[in-house]
Design a protein around this motif. Sequence first.
Motif, PDB file in Angstrom:
ATOM      1  N   ASP A  53       2.436   3.310   2.724  1.00 16.07           N
ATOM      2  CA  ASP A  53       1.775   4.122   3.327  1.00 16.07           C
ATOM      3  C   ASP A  53       2.115   5.945   3.197  1.00 16.07           C
ATOM      4  O   ASP A  53       2.235   6.479   3.774  1.00 16.07           O
ATOM      5  CB  ASP A  53       1.203   4.738   4.417  1.00 16.07           C
ATOM      6  CG  ASP A  53      -0.308   4.837   4.060  1.00 16.07           C
ATOM      7  OD1 ASP A  53      -0.833   5.160   3.063  1.00 16.07           O
ATOM      8  OD2 ASP A  53      -1.239   5.866   5.231  1.00 16.07           O
ATOM      9  N   HIS A 104       1.064   5.421  -1.927  1.00 10.48           N
ATOM     10  CA  HIS A 104       0.858   6.494  -3.008  1.00 10.48           C
ATOM     11  C   HIS A 104       1.712   7.176  -3.364  1.00 10.48           C
ATOM     12  O   HIS A 104       1.813   8.535  -2.345  1.00 10.48           O
ATOM     13  CB  HIS A 104      -0.211   7.846  -2.021  1.00 10.48           C
ATOM     14  CG  HIS A 104      -1.248   6.790  -1.097  1.00 10.48           C
ATOM     15  ND1 HIS A 104      -3.046   7.008  -1.324  1.00 10.48           N
ATOM     16  CD2 HIS A 104      -1.551   6.484  -0.218  1.00 10.48           C
ATOM     17  CE1 HIS A 104      -3.490   6.588  -0.346  1.00 10.48           C
ATOM     18  NE2 HIS A 104      -2.802   5.972   0.269  1.00 10.48           N
ATOM     19  N   HIS A 128       1.316  -1.020   0.366  1.00  9.39           N
ATOM     20  CA  HIS A 128       0.097   0.564   0.071  1.00  9.39           C
ATOM     21  C   HIS A 128       0.802   1.062  -0.030  1.00  9.39           C
ATOM     22  O   HIS A 128       1.660   1.894   1.156  1.00  9.39           O
ATOM     23  CB  HIS A 128      -0.971   0.311   1.211  1.00  9.39           C
ATOM     24  CG  HIS A 128      -2.158   1.280   1.526  1.00  9.39           C
ATOM     25  ND1 HIS A 128      -2.871   1.559   0.667  1.00  9.39           N
ATOM     26  CD2 HIS A 128      -1.306   2.172   1.853  1.00  9.39           C
ATOM     27  CE1 HIS A 128      -3.397   2.512   1.229  1.00  9.39           C
ATOM     28  NE2 HIS A 128      -3.143   3.351   1.773  1.00  9.39           N
ATOM     29  N   HIS A 185      -8.412   1.371   1.807  1.00 11.66           N
ATOM     30  CA  HIS A 185      -8.287   1.788   3.076  1.00 11.66           C
ATOM     31  C   HIS A 185      -9.480   1.081   4.263  1.00 11.66           C
ATOM     32  O   HIS A 185     -10.899   1.806   3.606  1.00 11.66           O
ATOM     33  CB  HIS A 185      -8.739   3.508   3.566  1.00 11.66           C
ATOM     34  CG  HIS A 185      -7.084   3.925   2.546  1.00 11.66           C
ATOM     35  ND1 HIS A 185      -7.373   4.571   1.059  1.00 11.66           N
ATOM     36  CD2 HIS A 185      -5.981   4.145   2.804  1.00 11.66           C
ATOM     37  CE1 HIS A 185      -6.741   5.349   0.996  1.00 11.66           C
ATOM     38  NE2 HIS A 185      -5.434   4.730   1.731  1.00 11.66           N
ATOM     39  N   HIS A 223      -4.406  -0.606   6.366  1.00 13.18           N
ATOM     40  CA  HIS A 223      -4.722   0.084   7.810  1.00 13.18           C
ATOM     41  C   HIS A 223      -5.505  -1.162   9.136  1.00 13.18           C
ATOM     42  O   HIS A 223      -4.669  -1.539   9.680  1.00 13.18           O
ATOM     43  CB  HIS A 223      -4.684   1.252   7.993  1.00 13.18           C
ATOM     44  CG  HIS A 223      -4.310   1.906   7.460  1.00 13.18           C
ATOM     45  ND1 HIS A 223      -3.085   2.495   7.351  1.00 13.18           N
ATOM     46  CD2 HIS A 223      -5.304   3.293   6.203  1.00 13.18           C
ATOM     47  CE1 HIS A 223      -2.673   3.453   6.899  1.00 13.18           C
ATOM     48  NE2 HIS A 223      -3.743   3.833   5.509  1.00 13.18           N
TER      49      HIS A 223
HETATM   50 FE    FE Z   1      -3.273   5.452   2.048  1.00 12.23          FE
END
Ligand code: FE
Length: 425
Positions: free
Chosen positions: A315, A67, A65, A222, A264
């Motif tokens: 993340d 971004h 995960h 998420h 998460h």
């Molecule tokens: Fe994220």
Amino acid sequence: MITILKGNICYSEAPDKLKIVEHGYLVYSENQVLGVYSEFPEDYLYFKITDYGDYLIIPGLCDLHTHAPQYSFRGLGTDLELLDWLGRYTYPEESKYAQLDYAVKAYNIFTNAIKHSATTRACIFATLHTPATVYLMEKLEQSGIVSMVGKVNMDRNCPAILRQADAKAAYNAARSWILDTKDRFDNTSPIITPRFIPTCSDELMRNLKQLQEEYALPVQSHLSENMDEIAWVKELCPQCETYSHAYQQFGLFGGSGVPTVMAHCVWCNDREIDLMTQNNVYVAHCPQSNFNLASGIAPVRKYLKHGINVGLGSDVAGGCHLSIFRAMSDAMQASNLYWRLIDNLYEPLSLEEAFYLGTRGGGSFFGNVGSFEKGYEFDAVVIDDSKLLTTNPLSIRERLSRVIYCSDDSAIRAKYVRGKQVELT
Ligand code: FE
Ligand code: GUN
């Protein structure tokens, strides 16, 4: 073509089993591992050996995960919690990717960083902008790593500049992006990406399900990261038993034909854990992000005890570092605190387990990935730990531990993905 690498070979056989073959031989053919041997395998006498001397050879790391558009502001705003951080930093930054020339600059920086890291596989969020997302996919393909990339979907509860006009417009844009990219690359593929429940209307979720089914794509999103977020989801979906059910009601929460990874999972309750187990939903554990945004500590030991698949995520920019070595050590530290402060029934993660999560645990989302057992896809990273000076003689396991806690990308001497060596210059 059969190739042999020689070095100190380390890989997971099971969550708590680290196999170490000192000065061993790792044999692969095309993109598949054929075997690991402690003595030279005579069957392969006439094939080329690359001798990495005393270096460590480990499976490539897997980032479940991250971004890409947030790499540009990593290290900023970590004194805020999730919802304020999204509003103050994330959304303003992501809106810049409407401009392709901005995206080109930013995505060159990101893809260069991930290419030079120990990561060989990644699940990546882009933004909702199609040209920028396609550019990111092209650059990732060139980087040599294998990735699933999501054009992000949002049609409510976000700034107008990032809000798709309506669910139909979002569907049309996502569909043409999928058609454009799904068969275009060898190593880069689209993944269905509702950002999270608060920014996706019911109609948008139904549309995304249609696309997921039509093109048989995996899903990333998420889940249960922050208390205020969870309360908000409860307000938005009063009919749903839990946050997980808010995805489940649309068929976007794992189950047959819907491979799903949720980032998460800090605050999942027992009903959610049952549903995640039943539906084989992957957890992308992102400990550094959870520390920075004061989200909490995910109960990873509990998930493992339930047989849930767990991998690690950087993340970025919730996390500041792309390194999955860093995520391994953060995961161990997080588990120490969970055990000490929250519930002493859930013992800390061992080094073996943290290494497993960052390799084979997350790798399994991509298939037979993240180990050197026979038949696994050949992703490997060669590490020179000689700069980590010590006066003590160290075992290979101890050296791996120091690599996980103390090394940086400069220790990487070679990287292979699906049997191809990545040019690291
Ligand atoms: Fe994220
Ligand atoms: N939840 C929704 N969007 C995001 C994001 O960009 N980062 C994190 N950490 N959580 C989110």
